[in-house]
Design an enzyme around this catalytic site. Sequence first.
Site, PDB file in Angstrom:
ATOM      1  CD  GLU A  41      -1.485  -2.057   1.147  1.00 37.90           C
ATOM      2  OE1 GLU A  41      -1.745  -2.728   0.139  1.00 37.90           O
ATOM      3  OE2 GLU A  41      -2.354  -1.638   1.923  1.00 37.90           O
ATOM      4  CE  LYS A 110      -3.630  -5.854  -0.916  1.00 37.84           C
ATOM      5  NZ  LYS A 110      -3.942  -4.395  -0.870  1.00 37.84           N
ATOM      6  CB  CYS A 144      -4.045  -4.120   2.904  1.00 37.83           C
ATOM      7  SG  CYS A 144      -5.273  -2.810   3.218  1.00 37.83           S
TER       8      CYS A 144
END
Length: 264
Positions: A41, A110, A144
């Site tokens: 990431e 995200k 994540c």
Amino acid sequence: MKIACIQLDVAFADPEKNFHNVQTLIEKVVSEGAELVVLPEMWNTAYALTELEKLADIEGKRTKKFLSNLAQTYHIHIVGGSVSTKKGANFYNTMYVYSNVGELVGEYDKAHLFRLMDEHLYLQAGNKENVFSLGSIQASGVICYDLRFPEWLRAHALAGAKVLFVPAQWPSTRIDHWKILLQARAIENQCFVIAVNRIGTDPNNQFNGQSMIIAPWGKVLWTGTEHEEYAIIDVDFSEVEEVRTRIPVYEDRRPSLYQSLFEK
């Protein structure tokens, strides 16, 4: 398929160094037979969120050209972890995925922003799922903190994903959560989970890798160390159908029962 996980020590606020390191490492894994590469990431800038105005990749142009050229040159699929981008007036944490002919097959912002690292103060959340094909393999990717939302990952599995990619900058203080959640997502969705975490430090956090490849039964095929490294693991995706046939979780679901609960 030979999967290369690159567990990178991301340089804080230094895109030039990070682009150079990523290219060097991709060339290494290609020379050792990798067919697909997975990055961590925010590998271009790390969490230099207060400096995004000067550091973020505008419209992702640099990253997209970089990854496309590497994919096309070396005939390798690339799950490009994620990078900080600026789109219009807003900043995002964005994943780009390229096929082995250099075609962009996946783009994802995200969806769940992590407050403990101030993402919600600087970034905009994405609103779209991320399902794509790499050759004959139907895949998906999240980033994540998304890992903590099982309903979001199940939605991707229901859309046909047989492998879930999870790039991360997951701090060492909660690394036990990382391992348990990854294994749980593989077991409950009966799919492979390929997760790449960074190592190193930033001004506020320490990261200790522990990247993982997990099979649909929950068996851990590889775990990274606490150092910058890469691993190339041969993954047989046909195992997904075998597991889903033996325990028909998807056939036994009762969506109408769950729907009313999610509406509350």
